[in-house]
Design a protein around this motif. Structure first.
Motif, PDB file in Angstrom:
ATOM      1  N   ARG A 150      10.839  15.236   8.476  1.00  0.00           N
ATOM      2  CA  ARG A 150      11.149  13.814   8.520  1.00  0.00           C
ATOM      3  C   ARG A 150      12.288  13.463   7.557  1.00  0.00           C
ATOM      4  N   TYR A 154      13.712  12.589   2.075  1.00  0.00           N
ATOM      5  CA  TYR A 154      12.404  13.030   1.576  1.00  0.00           C
ATOM      6  C   TYR A 154      12.329  14.511   1.199  1.00  0.00           C
ATOM      7  N   ASN A 156       0.523   8.238  -2.584  1.00  0.00           N
ATOM      8  CA  ASN A 156       1.741   7.802  -1.901  1.00  0.00           C
ATOM      9  C   ASN A 156       1.273   7.119  -0.624  1.00  0.00           C
ATOM     10  N   GLY A 166       2.964   5.489   1.481  1.00  0.00           N
ATOM     11  CA  GLY A 166       3.999   5.360   2.512  1.00  0.00           C
ATOM     12  C   GLY A 166       4.327   3.884   2.733  1.00  0.00           C
ATOM     13  N   ALA A 167       4.594   3.517   3.968  1.00  0.00           N
ATOM     14  CA  ALA A 167       5.007   2.135   4.257  1.00  0.00           C
ATOM     15  C   ALA A 167       3.906   1.116   3.970  1.00  0.00           C
ATOM     16  N   HIS A 191       4.130  -1.450   1.069  1.00  0.00           N
ATOM     17  CA  HIS A 191       4.902  -2.684   1.075  1.00  0.00           C
ATOM     18  C   HIS A 191       4.158  -3.874   1.668  1.00  0.00           C
ATOM     19  N   HIS A 240       6.255   7.709  -5.116  1.00  0.00           N
ATOM     20  CA  HIS A 240       7.163   7.742  -3.966  1.00  0.00           C
ATOM     21  C   HIS A 240       8.174   8.856  -4.182  1.00  0.00           C
ATOM     22  N   LEU A 241       8.473   9.554  -3.115  1.00  0.00           N
ATOM     23  CA  LEU A 241       9.509  10.586  -3.190  1.00  0.00           C
ATOM     24  C   LEU A 241      10.876   9.949  -3.417  1.00  0.00           C
ATOM     25  N   SER A 242      11.151   8.911  -2.666  1.00  0.00           N
ATOM     26  CA  SER A 242      12.465   8.276  -2.733  1.00  0.00           C
ATOM     27  C   SER A 242      12.459   7.145  -3.763  1.00  0.00           C
ATOM     28  N   VAL A 270      12.592   3.770  -3.964  1.00  0.00           N
ATOM     29  CA  VAL A 270      12.413   2.667  -3.007  1.00  0.00           C
ATOM     30  C   VAL A 270      13.301   1.461  -3.365  1.00  0.00           C
ATOM     31  N   ARG A 301      11.553  -2.367   1.162  1.00  0.00           N
ATOM     32  CA  ARG A 301      10.898  -1.334   0.334  1.00  0.00           C
ATOM     33  C   ARG A 301      10.895  -1.707  -1.156  1.00  0.00           C
TER      34      ARG A 301
HETATM   35  C1  DQA Z   1       7.780   6.516   0.594  1.00  0.00           C
HETATM   36  C2  DQA Z   1       8.682   5.263   0.642  1.00  0.00           C
HETATM   37  C3  DQA Z   1       8.189   4.280   1.691  1.00  0.00           C
HETATM   38  O1  DQA Z   1       9.043   3.142   1.736  1.00  0.00           O
HETATM   39  C4  DQA Z   1       8.185   4.930   3.054  1.00  0.00           C
HETATM   40  O2  DQA Z   1       7.677   4.046   4.019  1.00  0.00           O
HETATM   41  C5  DQA Z   1       7.463   6.233   3.077  1.00  0.00           C
HETATM   42  C6  DQA Z   1       7.642   7.154   1.964  1.00  0.00           C
HETATM   43  C7  DQA Z   1       8.347   7.583  -0.365  1.00  0.00           C
HETATM   44  O3  DQA Z   1       7.592   8.499  -0.708  1.00  0.00           O
HETATM   45  O4  DQA Z   1       9.515   7.534  -0.746  1.00  0.00           O
HETATM   46  O5  DQA Z   1       6.778   6.567   4.043  1.00  0.00           O
HETATM   47  O6  DQA Z   1       6.504   6.129   0.114  1.00  0.00           O
END
Ligand code: DQA
Length: 143
Positions: A17, A22, A73, A75-76, A79, A99-101, A103, A110
């Motif tokens: 993905r 990521y 984590n 994920g979405a 938010h 979070h990996l990224s 945000v 985000r």
């Molecule tokens: C995430 C950041 C979220 O905005 C995104 O929806 C994810 C991954 C991250 O790990 O960076 O699914 O949580």
């Protein structure tokens, strides 16, 4: 010390993905790394991933009597899920949001986390090392 690492929607596809956002590693590979880190510190660790909000909430409820720490984590769901936020607030064990990224450097939607106010802390933007840093904190936290 027993730690649960939880991942929410779409994180089962890590590696495939959006690797530029990521990273190239699978969730399994990241979890292996965390397992070694926890075992080297003499702690127990378990892993859970779900794409479903209710399943994540059920697991948080279950965790409250079985684990000392949760690394999440979401994920979405991060938010907008008030239901996951309320589940975190309902349990007494500390939850670290990861979070990996980064945000905050991404899409506007985000920038807001509805779970941060009820989490112990937040680590974002360090790729898989976000989990490593969160685990390091949990392993060394004396409460
Ligand atoms: C995430 C950041 C979220 O905005 C995104 O929806 C994810 C991954 C991250 O790990 O960076 O699914 O949580």
């Amino acid at each position: 010390m027993k730690i649960l690492v939880m991942n929410g929607p779409n994180l089962n596809l890590l590696g495939e993905r959006e690797p530029s956002v990521y990273g190239d590693n699978s969730l399994e590979a990241i979890n292996e790394r965390l397992k070694t880190q926890a075992e080297n510190a003499g702690a127990e660790i378990d892993f859970y991933q779900s794409n479903h909000e209710g399943a994540i909430i059920d697991k948080l409820h279950e965790a409250r009597t079985e684990f000392d720490y949760v690394i999440l984590n979401a994920g979405a769901y991060t938010h907008y899920s008030y239901a996951i936020r309320d589940a975190i607030a309902a349990i007494k064990i500390p939850v670290i949001e990861v979070h990996l990224s980064n945000v905050h450097s991404r899409d506007e939607f985000r920038h807001k986390s509805v779970i941060s106010p009820v989490c112990k802390g937040v680590i974002a933007g360090f790729g898989e090392q976000s989990y490593v840093l969160a685990l390091n904190y949990a392993l060394t936290d004396k409460f």
